[in-house]
Design a protein around this motif. Structure first.
Motif, mmCIF file in Angstrom:
data_model
loop_
_atom_site.group_PDB
_atom_site.id
_atom_site.type_symbol
_atom_site.label_atom_id
_atom_site.label_comp_id
_atom_site.label_asym_id
_atom_site.label_seq_id
_atom_site.Cartn_x
_atom_site.Cartn_y
_atom_site.Cartn_z
ATOM 1 N N GLY A 129 -8.427 -9.664 1.911
ATOM 2 C CA GLY A 129 -9.684 -10.348 1.676
ATOM 3 C C GLY A 129 -9.613 -11.369 0.564
ATOM 4 N N GLY A 130 -10.798 -11.891 0.216
ATOM 5 C CA GLY A 130 -10.903 -13.005 -0.704
ATOM 6 C C GLY A 130 -10.400 -12.770 -2.103
ATOM 7 N N PRO A 131 -10.700 -11.618 -2.751
ATOM 8 C CA PRO A 131 -10.255 -11.455 -4.143
ATOM 9 C C PRO A 131 -8.749 -11.534 -4.318
ATOM 10 C CG PRO A 131 -11.944 -9.838 -3.605
ATOM 11 C CD PRO A 131 -11.578 -10.511 -2.324
ATOM 12 N N LEU A 225 -1.909 -0.257 11.505
ATOM 13 C CA LEU A 225 -3.111 -0.899 10.972
ATOM 14 C C LEU A 225 -3.726 -0.094 9.833
ATOM 15 C CD1 LEU A 225 -4.879 -2.174 14.220
ATOM 16 C CD2 LEU A 225 -3.468 -3.460 12.600
ATOM 17 N N ARG A 226 -3.687 1.226 9.929
ATOM 18 C CA ARG A 226 -4.210 2.041 8.839
ATOM 19 C C ARG A 226 -3.394 1.853 7.573
ATOM 20 N NH1 ARG A 226 -5.172 5.641 13.219
ATOM 21 N NH2 ARG A 226 -3.121 6.606 12.941
ATOM 22 N N GLY A 227 -2.081 1.760 7.704
ATOM 23 C CA GLY A 227 -1.248 1.523 6.524
ATOM 24 C C GLY A 227 -1.484 0.156 5.915
ATOM 25 N N VAL A 228 -1.644 -0.871 6.766
ATOM 26 C CA VAL A 228 -1.924 -2.217 6.264
ATOM 27 C C VAL A 228 -3.252 -2.251 5.538
ATOM 28 C CG1 VAL A 228 -2.432 -4.581 6.996
ATOM 29 C CG2 VAL A 228 -0.484 -3.378 7.970
ATOM 30 N N ASN A 229 -4.259 -1.546 6.073
ATOM 31 C CA ASN A 229 -5.563 -1.521 5.426
ATOM 32 C C ASN A 229 -5.489 -0.843 4.056
ATOM 33 O OD1 ASN A 229 -8.562 -1.888 5.642
ATOM 34 N ND2 ASN A 229 -8.487 0.334 5.453
ATOM 35 N N ALA A 230 -4.750 0.249 3.963
ATOM 36 C CA ALA A 230 -4.601 0.923 2.676
ATOM 37 C C ALA A 230 -3.887 0.030 1.659
ATOM 38 C CB ALA A 230 -3.847 2.237 2.855
ATOM 39 N N ALA A 231 -2.835 -0.671 2.102
ATOM 40 C CA ALA A 231 -2.137 -1.584 1.200
ATOM 41 C C ALA A 231 -3.038 -2.734 0.764
ATOM 42 C CB ALA A 231 -0.882 -2.126 1.877
ATOM 43 N N ALA A 232 -3.911 -3.200 1.673
ATOM 44 C CA ALA A 232 -4.824 -4.288 1.323
ATOM 45 C C ALA A 232 -5.814 -3.846 0.254
ATOM 46 C CB ALA A 232 -5.566 -4.769 2.568
ATOM 47 N N VAL A 233 -6.280 -2.607 0.343
ATOM 48 C CA VAL A 233 -7.183 -2.094 -0.697
ATOM 49 C C VAL A 233 -6.474 -2.060 -2.050
ATOM 50 C CG1 VAL A 233 -8.501 -0.072 -1.445
ATOM 51 C CG2 VAL A 233 -8.575 -0.791 0.943
#
Length: 311
Positions: A129-131, A225-233
């Motif tokens: 995301g943006g930040p 996708l779940r792993g990518v989402n966790a890394a993005a957080v």
């Protein structure tokens, strides 16, 4: 035997009910029984009455009703053919490799090419995301000297007060990067930055629309996708920490209107720490909207200036 008539017609041709035969009515004659037990008078049917249809040729009577068929739905419709999506992803990968090669072969590329390649790479490798894009843009544009640190932080504060994604910040940075370069107007820099930061995401999304049908049912792809989402957080938290370390806008170099003024940690100013904590608490527990929080932060900054710096 007298004939009984009624306002609805003559009913003497119809049989009368039999008189009761018990101890109390055994002596009653048949004539008297007609008046003791009269037949019910039928009510004529009005011409306005609606009678249920009993015809066998009615479609509803001959065919049983069934619920209408429900249209088949898919979790994510395939809007792009597989060949088109694969072609877009291939072309994007080739362009990405070409830009990396140009950056490595040219020690000092022209400012338009350097700006486009930097923002194209930033738009490609951004996840979360943006930040997350803010520290990356700072390293790509402030470190080479395209944008001054103070101008970067001032633009970041301004862009947060306006609606829209943080990627719009790249347009502001592109206009600043073109400032002072001969033959490179600021409008062209803003346009190059806009195309470079948004094009990778748009091409990747449209390309994946073509191959999504092959991947959406794969269990390993869902785990990916779940792993990518966790890394993005995690990247979002990293970006917030980096902004905390550089979020204090310094005074301009030399006291003038322009110059350096690099960012310093927000923790060094108790007033701004309190503003940061108030914005977090207000947004988390009291549902304070982002524009209101930004406006209150600006008023708090003016109050700090009036208390500590105006004299």
């Amino acid at each position: 035997m007298p004939r009984r008539t009624s306002i609805h017609g003559n009913f003497s041709d119809k049989p009368l009910p039999a008189a009761p035969r018990n101890s109390e009515t055994s002596s009653i004659t048949e004539t008297d029984a007609r008046y003791l037990h009269p037949r019910p008078v039928p009510i004529p049917i009005s011409k306005f009455a609606i009678m249920p249809s009993t015809s066998s040729d009615s479609p509803s009577a001959s065919k049983p009703t069934s619920p209408p068929p429900q249209p088949a739905t898919t979790p994510f419709p395939t809007l792009i053919p597989l060949r088109t999506g694969s072609l877009l992803l291939t072309l994007f990968a080739l362009s990405f490799l070409a830009l990396i090669l140009l950056r490595s072969l040219l020690p000092s590329p022209p400012r338009p090419l350097a700006l486009f390649s930097s923002l194209y790479l930033a738009g490609t490798i951004i996840f979360g995301g943006g930040p997350v894009v803010i520290p990356l843009l700072r390293s790509y544009l402030v470190s080479p000297g395209f944008v001054l640190p103070r101008d970067f932080l001032l633009g970041l504060a301004i862009i947060q007060a306006f609606p829209g994604p943080n990627f719009n910040f790249a347009v502001y940075l592109g206009a600043l990067a073109a400032k002072g370069v001969a033959g490179f107007p600021s409008v062209a820099g803003a346009l190059i930055a806009f195309v470079a930061i948004f094009a990778p995401g748009l091409v990747i999304v449209v390309g994946f629309l073509g191959v999504w049908g092959l991947l959406e049912g794969r269990r390993w792809f869902g785990a990916l996708l779940r792993g990518v989402n966790a890394a993005a957080v995690g990247l979002v938290f990293t970006a917030v920490y980096k902004l905390w370390e550089i979020g204090l806008v310094g005074a301009p170099a030399g006291g003038g209107g322009g110059g350096g003024g690099g960012g310093m940690p927000l923790g060094g100013d108790p007033w701004l720490v309190a503003v940061t904590g108030a914005a977090f608490v207000g947004g988390q527990w009291f549902r304070v909207s982002a524009p209101v929080a930004i406006l209150c932060g600006g008023l708090a900054g003016i109050g700090r200036w009036g208390v500590f710096e105006s004299s």
